[in-house]
Design a protein around this motif. Structure first.
Motif, PDB file in Angstrom:
ATOM      1  N   ALA A  95       1.092  -1.705  -0.054  1.00 46.89           N
ATOM      2  CA  ALA A  95      -0.136  -0.043  -0.191  1.00 46.89           C
ATOM      3  C   ALA A  95       1.072   1.410   0.021  1.00 46.89           C
ATOM      4  CB  ALA A  95      -1.360  -0.660   1.167  1.00 46.89           C
ATOM      5  N   PRO A  96       1.844   1.035   0.707  1.00 48.36           N
ATOM      6  CA  PRO A  96       2.650   2.544   0.673  1.00 48.36           C
ATOM      7  C   PRO A  96       3.189   3.035  -0.179  1.00 48.36           C
ATOM      8  CG  PRO A  96       2.839   1.521   2.682  1.00 48.36           C
ATOM      9  CD  PRO A  96       1.978   0.481   2.095  1.00 48.36           C
ATOM     10  N   THR A  97       3.504   2.108  -1.047  1.00 47.24           N
ATOM     11  CA  THR A  97       4.569   2.505  -2.375  1.00 47.24           C
ATOM     12  C   THR A  97       3.695   2.643  -3.586  1.00 47.24           C
ATOM     13  OG1 THR A  97       5.903   0.814  -1.615  1.00 47.24           O
ATOM     14  CG2 THR A  97       6.259   1.776  -4.059  1.00 47.24           C
ATOM     15  N   LEU A  98       2.148   2.307  -3.388  1.00 45.77           N
ATOM     16  CA  LEU A  98       1.057   2.350  -4.402  1.00 45.77           C
ATOM     17  C   LEU A  98       0.733   3.492  -4.268  1.00 45.77           C
ATOM     18  CD1 LEU A  98      -1.174  -0.588  -5.192  1.00 45.77           C
ATOM     19  CD2 LEU A  98       0.167   0.891  -6.503  1.00 45.77           C
ATOM     20  N   LEU A 103       7.992  -9.378  -3.803  1.00 40.55           N
ATOM     21  CA  LEU A 103       6.897  -8.399  -3.254  1.00 40.55           C
ATOM     22  C   LEU A 103       7.414  -8.542  -1.884  1.00 40.55           C
ATOM     23  CD1 LEU A 103       2.750  -8.740  -3.598  1.00 40.55           C
ATOM     24  CD2 LEU A 103       4.308  -6.588  -4.431  1.00 40.55           C
ATOM     25  N   VAL A 104       8.383  -9.023  -0.902  1.00 44.62           N
ATOM     26  CA  VAL A 104       8.856  -8.990   0.074  1.00 44.62           C
ATOM     27  C   VAL A 104       9.770  -8.178   0.113  1.00 44.62           C
ATOM     28  CG1 VAL A 104      10.005 -10.425   2.054  1.00 44.62           C
ATOM     29  CG2 VAL A 104       7.442 -11.011   1.604  1.00 44.62           C
ATOM     30  N   ILE A 105      10.809  -8.616  -1.021  1.00 46.34           N
ATOM     31  CA  ILE A 105      12.240  -7.291  -0.556  1.00 46.34           C
ATOM     32  C   ILE A 105      11.332  -6.122  -1.351  1.00 46.34           C
ATOM     33  CG2 ILE A 105      13.930  -9.421  -0.699  1.00 46.34           C
ATOM     34  CD1 ILE A 105      13.302  -9.869  -3.666  1.00 46.34           C
ATOM     35  N   LEU A 106      10.968  -6.426  -2.187  1.00 48.72           N
ATOM     36  CA  LEU A 106      10.358  -4.954  -2.529  1.00 48.72           C
ATOM     37  C   LEU A 106      10.865  -3.047  -1.602  1.00 48.72           C
ATOM     38  CD1 LEU A 106      10.234  -3.227  -5.310  1.00 48.72           C
ATOM     39  CD2 LEU A 106       7.692  -3.306  -4.601  1.00 48.72           C
ATOM     40  N   PRO A 107       9.939  -3.906  -0.730  1.00 43.37           N
ATOM     41  CA  PRO A 107      10.464  -2.387   0.107  1.00 43.37           C
ATOM     42  C   PRO A 107      11.463  -2.141   0.502  1.00 43.37           C
ATOM     43  CG  PRO A 107       8.546  -4.085   1.473  1.00 43.37           C
ATOM     44  CD  PRO A 107       8.947  -3.986  -0.414  1.00 43.37           C
ATOM     45  N   ILE A 108      12.447  -3.069   0.705  1.00 41.33           N
ATOM     46  CA  ILE A 108      13.567  -3.100   1.561  1.00 41.33           C
ATOM     47  C   ILE A 108      14.924  -3.212   0.692  1.00 41.33           C
ATOM     48  CG2 ILE A 108      15.076  -5.606   1.633  1.00 41.33           C
ATOM     49  CD1 ILE A 108      15.073  -4.601   4.582  1.00 41.33           C
ATOM     50  N   VAL A 132      14.576   4.226   2.006  1.00 39.75           N
ATOM     51  CA  VAL A 132      13.767   3.818   3.631  1.00 39.75           C
ATOM     52  C   VAL A 132      13.125   5.631   3.552  1.00 39.75           C
ATOM     53  CG1 VAL A 132      14.434   3.922   6.104  1.00 39.75           C
ATOM     54  CG2 VAL A 132      15.568   2.533   4.793  1.00 39.75           C
ATOM     55  N   VAL A 133      14.269   6.186   2.571  1.00 44.51           N
ATOM     56  CA  VAL A 133      12.951   7.742   3.189  1.00 44.51           C
ATOM     57  C   VAL A 133      11.933   7.592   2.213  1.00 44.51           C
ATOM     58  CG1 VAL A 133      13.463  10.013   2.576  1.00 44.51           C
ATOM     59  CG2 VAL A 133      15.696   8.705   3.012  1.00 44.51           C
ATOM     60  N   VAL A 134      11.768   7.451   1.007  1.00 45.99           N
ATOM     61  CA  VAL A 134      10.908   6.949   0.184  1.00 45.99           C
ATOM     62  C   VAL A 134       9.809   5.813   0.738  1.00 45.99           C
ATOM     63  CG1 VAL A 134       9.545   6.458  -1.907  1.00 45.99           C
ATOM     64  CG2 VAL A 134      11.683   7.224  -1.948  1.00 45.99           C
ATOM     65  N   ARG A 135       9.639   5.038   1.681  1.00 45.98           N
ATOM     66  CA  ARG A 135       9.490   4.716   2.240  1.00 45.98           C
ATOM     67  C   ARG A 135       8.667   4.889   3.763  1.00 45.98           C
ATOM     68  NH1 ARG A 135      11.368  -1.295   3.661  1.00 45.98           N
ATOM     69  NH2 ARG A 135      13.513   0.441   3.116  1.00 45.98           N
ATOM     70  N   THR A 136       9.134   5.536   4.432  1.00 42.14           N
ATOM     71  CA  THR A 136       8.431   6.912   5.339  1.00 42.14           C
ATOM     72  C   THR A 136       7.898   7.289   5.043  1.00 42.14           C
ATOM     73  OG1 THR A 136      10.946   6.117   6.510  1.00 42.14           O
ATOM     74  CG2 THR A 136       9.727   7.953   7.484  1.00 42.14           C
ATOM     75  N   ALA A 147       7.379  -1.573  11.687  1.00 36.97           N
ATOM     76  CA  ALA A 147       7.304  -2.808  10.849  1.00 36.97           C
ATOM     77  C   ALA A 147       7.076  -3.368   9.858  1.00 36.97           C
ATOM     78  CB  ALA A 147       5.820  -3.297  12.144  1.00 36.97           C
ATOM     79  N   GLN A 148       6.422  -2.570   9.086  1.00 40.42           N
ATOM     80  CA  GLN A 148       7.192  -2.578   7.589  1.00 40.42           C
ATOM     81  C   GLN A 148       7.504  -1.841   7.111  1.00 40.42           C
ATOM     82  OE1 GLN A 148       6.630   0.285   4.829  1.00 40.42           O
ATOM     83  NE2 GLN A 148       5.866  -1.031   3.067  1.00 40.42           N
ATOM     84  N   VAL A 149       8.323  -1.746   7.433  1.00 40.95           N
ATOM     85  CA  VAL A 149      10.065  -1.480   6.784  1.00 40.95           C
ATOM     86  C   VAL A 149      10.864  -2.196   6.524  1.00 40.95           C
ATOM     87  CG1 VAL A 149      11.832   0.295   6.634  1.00 40.95           C
ATOM     88  CG2 VAL A 149       9.816   1.015   6.940  1.00 40.95           C
ATOM     89  N   GLN A 150      10.941  -3.045   7.931  1.00 40.24           N
ATOM     90  CA  GLN A 150      11.698  -3.808   8.115  1.00 40.24           C
ATOM     91  C   GLN A 150      11.322  -4.949   8.296  1.00 40.24           C
ATOM     92  OE1 GLN A 150      14.629  -2.753   8.869  1.00 40.24           O
ATOM     93  NE2 GLN A 150      14.361  -0.984   9.391  1.00 40.24           N
ATOM     94  N   MET A 151       9.506  -5.581   7.301  1.00 44.88           N
ATOM     95  CA  MET A 151       8.967  -6.689   7.563  1.00 44.88           C
ATOM     96  C   MET A 151      10.233  -7.922   6.112  1.00 44.88           C
ATOM     97  SD  MET A 151       6.535  -8.375   8.315  1.00 44.88           S
ATOM     98  CE  MET A 151       4.952  -7.261   7.697  1.00 44.88           C
ATOM     99  N   PRO A 152      10.556  -7.396   5.490  1.00 42.06           N
ATOM    100  CA  PRO A 152      11.678  -8.530   4.206  1.00 42.06           C
ATOM    101  C   PRO A 152      12.823  -8.975   5.475  1.00 42.06           C
ATOM    102  CG  PRO A 152      10.938  -6.041   3.559  1.00 42.06           C
ATOM    103  CD  PRO A 152      10.550  -6.534   5.164  1.00 42.06           C
ATOM    104  N   LEU A 153      12.932  -8.444   6.531  1.00 42.01           N
ATOM    105  CA  LEU A 153      14.279  -9.288   7.077  1.00 42.01           C
ATOM    106  C   LEU A 153      14.061 -10.229   8.135  1.00 42.01           C
ATOM    107  CD1 LEU A 153      16.493  -5.851   8.578  1.00 42.01           C
ATOM    108  CD2 LEU A 153      16.579  -7.838   6.732  1.00 42.01           C
TER     109      LEU A 153
END
Lengths: 269, 283
Positions: A29-32, B104-109, B113-117, B158-164
């Motif tokens: 969700a956040p990225t989208l 999908l799981v590794i995309l966020p990692i 981090v700045v972008v995700r936050t 939790a979201q940002v680090q989920m892949p780890l």
């Protein structure tokens, strides 16, 4: 008895399903939402946007400082990746298949930057580089980044080496190949996907590094993540969303390439 | 073969370049950091324990350290609760779907981090998506305060680090023999019992590895802590940064860094002990 087990299987399935569904939504969700917001035509970051346009992406082209910091980050990330691959792969060859306590200790040392609070290392690097006159230079930034990025290359290279059948190396050598020839023609091609995946992650984490850059960079060697962080802290500028959009898309493209050529998801599983 | 064995004995020398690099640019900076933590002040470099006394005698700084360590624990727990089912499910999907899910799981990692936050700031605000959704289904009549609260920081971490968390658990779950859970259910255990008594114990090494990585990443996550936590919630990384650059108090910042490092390493060590005990009990 049957009824109870059916009920159990059902409740278990529902629990796993719901938690996973939330987790997946949570991940995407956040990225989208950010991507959609970056195409807004208004001055605010409201979601859903009132209308869509490319105006903030066009504005990026005139954001000189943003482009300069992006260039700095790119240069440092490239050097960091090259140095991490050279140092990491050689070290992996040295300790990867050894069972001696020394190799274990070296492995623990090389992996420790992932466990220590990176910010403490960043501050140590600031004091240290100040002493030896390397502060606020691209060289200093690269050295600091290599420390925190080399573990990714090392871990993936060691994993790839452990999959390698020693019989292949023996066959090559018994056919008269030199050790270096064996390395170049047998070992390297076989571990290349693992090394590639590690290099990719090292590159991305250098490009994204905060804890080290925060201390070692200055106004002239400002790095993209720090610059974006400063903008977001001071005023929520929609250009940040557009810059983020570019980063997300670039990452996605790089990831698809890495998946194609190195089987990224297979290497990380 | 004999030549190979002899050559094999010299392989360790290939690790020397990286070892030298680490001594020069990892061990030395940490050593210098420790040295500075014993200085009286930046000018007066007499060795004292004054910085540590100041740290340990001050309730404010101790409070920040405690908040940071517990923040990491809360975020790790949330990560585990959502990450474990995801890893469990991923392994039961057909290969194509599994690859997609790992992607999908590794995309966020790999996204900054700045972008995700930043994406979360857009979502968490009082006009943000989450509050709009909650209001739409009638759960709240007033927007919830999520930004600049600890709940918000925990959620985002939790979201940002989920892949780890997900990747190490998947790795160990993949090695668990599927016959074991089949045996458990054919002997009459239900789905929950099999899960808690067979699957979870066998995957504990992966859980511990994931928890260690997530914990270490969460406590030092400067950007997420500052952007989501705002100015009122202070955690160790920001405090160290303020003392080091704003207040220019290097010795105190160094002492804080050392205490922070030791505290985090102690938690990692404890988690490792748990992992080893688990491996011993079920090996």
């Amino acid at each position: 008895m049957r009824r109870r087990r059916d009920y159990e299987a059902l409740s278990f399935g529902v629990a796993i399903g719901v938690l996973s569904a939330v987790a997946i939504a949570f991940l995407i969700a956040p990225t989208l939402i950010l991507l959609l917001t970056s195409f807004t035509d208004s001055e605010s970051l409201k979601f859903p946007p009132s209308g869509y346009s490319f105006r903030w992406y066009a504005a990026l082209l005139e954001a000189d400082q943003l482009l300069a910091t992006a260039w700095n980050s790119l240069v440092v990330a490239c050097w960091t990746t090259v140095a991490s691959v050279v140092l990491g792969v050689t070290a992996a060859l040295g300790i990867g298949r050894s069972r001696s306590p020394w190799a274990k200790a070296a492995d623990a040392l090389f992996m420790s930057p992932l466990l220590l609070p990176a910010l403490a290392f960043g501050f140590g690097a600031l004091i240290f580089f100040n002493m030896i006159g390397l502060v606020q230079s691209i060289a200093g930034l690269t050295l600091g980044h290599v420390v925190v990025c080399v573990p990714f290359v090392l871990r993936n290279s060691i994993a790839a080496l452990s999959q390698l059948d020693p019989a292949m190396l023996e066959a090559s050598e018994s056919l008269g190949a030199s050790r270096f020839y064996t390395f170049r023609r047998v070992t390297l091609p076989l571990i290349a996907p693992g090394v590639g995946a590690g290099a990719f992650i090292a590159f991305m984490s250098s490009f994204d590094n905060i804890p080290v850059s925060l201390f070692v960079a200055d106004a002239r060697t400002q790095m993209l993540p720090i610059y974006l962080w400063e903008i977001i802290e001071t005023n929520l500028d929609v250009r940040t969303a557009a810059a983020s959009g570019v980063i997300v898309v670039a990452t996605l493209v790089l990831m698809i390439l890495a998946e194609r050529f190195a089987g990224l998801t297979k290497q990380l599983r | 073969m004999a030549a190979r064995a002899a050559a094999g004995g010299r392989e360790w020398r290939l690790a020397l370049p990286l070892a030298a690099f680490f001594l020069a640019f990892f061990v030395a900076p940490l050593g210098v950091l420790v040295a500075w933590s014993f200085y009286d002040s930046a000018e007066l470099r007499a060795l004292t324990l004054a910085q540590y006394a100041r740290f340990l005698g001050d309730r404010f700084t101790l409070g920040i350290l405690w908040d940071t360590l517990t923040l990491g624990a809360k975020a790790t727990l949330v990560c585990l609760v959502f990450g474990y089912p995801l890893a469990w499910l991923a392994l039961r999907l057909p290969p194509r779907w599994q690859a997609a899910l790992v992607f999908l799981v590794i995309l966020p990692i790999l996204t900054s981090v700045v972008v995700r936050t930043f994406a979360w700031i857009v979502m968490l605000g009082s006009q943000g998506v989450i509050n709009q959704a909650l209001a739409a289904i009638g759960l709240v009549d007033r927007p919830l305060r999520l930004l600049y609260t600890e709940v918000g920081v925990v959620m985002v971490l939790a979201q940002v680090q989920m892949p780890l968390m997900v990747l190490p658990i998947m790795a160990t779950l993949a090695r668990v023999d599927p016959n074991l859970s089949d045996a458990s259910s054919s002997l009459g255990a239900g789905a929950w019992r099999t899960f808690w008594k067979v699957t979870v114990p066998l995957s504990l090494p992966g859980v511990v590895a994931g928890c260690i990585l997530v914990y270490a990443a969460c406590v030092t996550a400067f950007v997420t802590q500052t952007l989501i936590g705002g100015a009122r919630l202070i955690y160790m990384p920001l405090y160290i940064y303020q003392q080091a650059t704003g207040a220019n108090n290097w010795p105190f910042a160094a002492a804080m860094s050392v205490v922070f490092m030791i505290a985090v390493l102690a938690v990692v060590y404890l988690l490792n002990l748990v992992g080893r005990a688990a491996r011993g009990a079920y090996a």
